[in-house]
Scaffold this motif. Structure first.
Motif, PDB file in Angstrom:
ATOM      1  N   THR A   1       0.831  -1.212   0.000  1.00 56.60           N
ATOM      2  CA  THR A   1       0.000   0.000   0.000  1.00 56.60           C
ATOM      3  C   THR A   1       0.857   1.250   0.000  1.00 56.60           C
ATOM      4  OG1 THR A   1      -0.163  -0.197   2.416  1.00 56.60           O
ATOM      5  CG2 THR A   1      -1.982  -1.076   1.124  1.00 56.60           C
TER       6      THR A   1
ATOM      7  N   ASP B   1       0.424   4.332  -2.545  1.00 55.10           N
ATOM      8  CA  ASP B   1       0.342   5.737  -2.137  1.00 55.10           C
ATOM      9  C   ASP B   1       1.415   6.561  -2.836  1.00 55.10           C
ATOM     10  OD1 ASP B   1      -1.759   5.101  -0.479  1.00 55.10           O
ATOM     11  OD2 ASP B   1      -0.486   4.817   1.291  1.00 55.10           O
TER      12      ASP B   1
ATOM     13  N   ARG C   1      -5.428  -4.216   3.344  1.00 49.50           N
ATOM     14  CA  ARG C   1      -5.243  -2.808   3.717  1.00 49.50           C
ATOM     15  C   ARG C   1      -5.732  -1.930   2.570  1.00 49.50           C
ATOM     16  NH1 ARG C   1      -1.367  -0.672   7.548  1.00 49.50           N
ATOM     17  NH2 ARG C   1      -0.756  -2.285   9.048  1.00 49.50           N
TER      18      ARG C   1
ATOM     19  N   SER D   1      -5.444   1.879   0.495  1.00 46.64           N
ATOM     20  CA  SER D   1      -4.503   2.964   0.236  1.00 46.64           C
ATOM     21  C   SER D   1      -4.904   4.171   1.076  1.00 46.64           C
ATOM     22  CB  SER D   1      -4.498   3.318  -1.249  1.00 46.64           C
ATOM     23  OG  SER D   1      -5.792   3.757  -1.659  1.00 46.64           O
TER      24      SER D   1
ATOM     25  N   VAL E   1      -5.616  -3.783  -1.093  1.00 48.59           N
ATOM     26  CA  VAL E   1      -4.636  -4.854  -1.306  1.00 48.59           C
ATOM     27  C   VAL E   1      -4.960  -5.978  -0.334  1.00 48.59           C
ATOM     28  CG1 VAL E   1      -2.213  -5.536  -1.248  1.00 48.59           C
ATOM     29  CG2 VAL E   1      -2.849  -3.265  -2.068  1.00 48.59           C
TER      30      VAL E   1
END
Length: 502
Positions: free
Chosen positions: A63, A67, A177, A179, A186
């Motif tokens: 993640t 990002d 998780r 982003s 993800v």
């Protein structure tokens, strides 16, 4: 009491051999139960915690890549677009460089529409992405299965994901998780079938292994306990021999551990018991003889006075004096035996006071002036310096009288006895020296024993208890003592006193 009677009175209790077997067997069973408990209740949860921690770390790293890529896209004004080919190329390169190791894992990328953007598969079978194709052909995957969509929905609703998916005998842990902007998700997953299979295998083989270990441990316990208890049985038999009156028992020392030292101590005890028993016999014989002699004389002269010399004043007086002397001798012997008994039993305890030992030496030495003048002897007093000590003055006076009496009893041809008071750092040392015949080396270890007489003292008058009383008093005070002697040159009896004020 006979050996059989002693055994009958003993309460039943398992021997050391059985105790060792029970102990080792119990330890083995406890260890096996502990292993079973770990396999059953701790192995799988701990394994799952470790797998979850690794999956969490990988999901966080992936993640972070999203990002970072999203920030770069924003800076290029490509807003509203999905992750582009440049991003997937960078992710693939990152996976290949092992910066994020996803071997054996499934990685699922999705967006808020719950459709799969990309998937990396290095796990088969995968419960999230159903495989398609025939054996020998190319495999494909259904990336938007019902399970995958449900997990993505839960991820976008809750903001994170942790779930174990189970289909049949297969299990898969999934960690998800989002982003930073919440647009991409993800899901990283790993298979749990291996730990379940491993736990089942371990539990299956634990039973036979436990049985084999238990049998081996019991056999080893039997052999070890026999080896361990054999010297103890020898000690027990030796103690029973001593109890039955056989004091010539000696145990062969075959080991150098605590049991070996116990055997050495037992042998020393047996030797001391034998010597003490012999000494008791000697004491009984000597005391009986010393009691018999004055009693016989007292009875004989009393009968003579009664039957023959009652009217002869001179003879009656002479015989009555003999009766008085023998009575005094008998009284002295009885008093000595009683005094020794009181000191050794602890009935008479030292009354410690602080005093100058030199002054006591002067006082005691003065009482021998008449004896020295009568026999033309000399008592050489060497006590010119103060000697402060802490002790019982009455007992110390008794000790010096005993040692001086012994010295005058063995005075040499020069007629000199020396009394010294030597100051020391913490107390003083008292020495009483004579120049008599000395003590043979073989008699020195026993000179302070009750009623022991060196060979050259055989037949001499005296109770034979003076040095024993001296020994008991000095031991009560905790003072060191001893004798230095050489045959033909005399003896020096000494003891060292303490001053507790220093």
């Amino acid at each position: 009491m006979k050996k059989d009677e002693i055994k009958q009175k003993r309460p039943f209790a398992p021997g050391i051999q059985w105790q060792l077997m029970l102990f080792i067997g119990g330890i083995t069973l406890f260890t096996l139960l502990l292993v079973w408990g770990i396999i059953t209740y701790a192995l799988e949860p701990q394994y799952n915690r470790n797998i979850r921690a690794k999956l969490d770390s990988k999901a966080a790293a992936i993640t972070a890549l999203i990002d970072q890529s999203d920030a770069e896209i924003s800076s290029r004004t490509y807003q509203g677009l999905y992750l582009n080919d440049e991003f997937w190329s960078g992710v693939s390169q990152t996976f290949r460089d092992k910066k994020i190791n996803v071997d054996g894992n499934c990685v699922d990328f999705s967006d808020s529409t719950l459709r799969c953007l990309k998937a990396y598969e290095s796990m088969y079978p995968c419960l999230l992405h159903e495989s398609t194709g025939a054996f020998g052909g190319e495999f494909g995957y259904n990336l938007d299965t019902r399970i995958a969509i449900q997990l993505r929905q839960k991820l976008f609703q809750d903001g994170s994901l942790y779930q174990i998916v189970k289909i049949g005998s297969s299990m898969q842990m999934c960690v998800g998780r989002l982003s930073a902007d919440g647009q991409y998700g993800v899901i990283v997953s790993a298979s749990l079938a291996q730990i379940t299979t491993a736990a089942e295998v371990l539990r299956a083989i634990l039973g036979p292994v436990a049985l084999i270990l238990l049998v081996l441990d019991l056999l080893l316990a039997i052999l070890f306990s026999r080896w361990f208890t054999n010297p103890i049985r020898k000690l027990s038999n030796g103690a029973q021999e001593i109890a039955s009156g056989n004091y010539d028992v000696q145990i062969k020392v075959e080991r150098h551990d605590e049991i070996g030292r116990l055997a050495e101590d037992f042998n020393h005890m047996a030797a001391e018991v034998k010597r003490s028993a012999q000494l008791e016999k000697d004491i009984l014989a000597n005391v009986s003889h010393d009691l018999r002699t004055p009693l016989t004389l007292i009875k004989g002269y009393a009968e003579t006075v009664r039957d023959l010399t009652g009217s002869d004043d001179a003879k009656r007086t002479e015989q009555c004096n003999i009766i008085v002397d023998e009575t005094n001798r008998l009284s002295t012997l009885v008093n000595s035996v009683m005094e020794l008994s009181k000191v050794q039993s602890g009935a008479e305890r030292p009354n410690l006071v602080d005093f100058d030992m030199s002054d006591l030496c002067f006082e005691v030495a003065g009482r021998y002036d008449a004896l020295c003048d009568k026999n033309h002897w000399q008592l050489d007093l060497q006590a010119n310096e103060p000697c402060p000590v802490s002790a019982d003055p009455a007992m110390m006076e008794r000790v010096m009288h005993n040692l001086l009496g012994n010295a005058f009893h063995h005075i040499g041809a020069d007629g000199v006895v020396v009394l010294r008071a030597i100051p020391q750092e913490k107390g003083c040392r008292i020495e009483i020296e004579d120049h008599g015949p000395g003590i043979p080396p073989e008699d020195l270890p026993y000179i302070f024993d009750r009623y022991y007489r060196a060979r050259q003292d055989s037949g001499r008058t005296g109770t034979g208890l003076g040095l024993s009383i001296t020994k008991a008093i000095l031991q009560q005070h905790g003072f060191a003592f001893g004798v230095d002697s050489a045959v033909g040159r005399g003896s020096t009896f000494w003891f060292e006193m303490k001053d507790t004020r220093k």
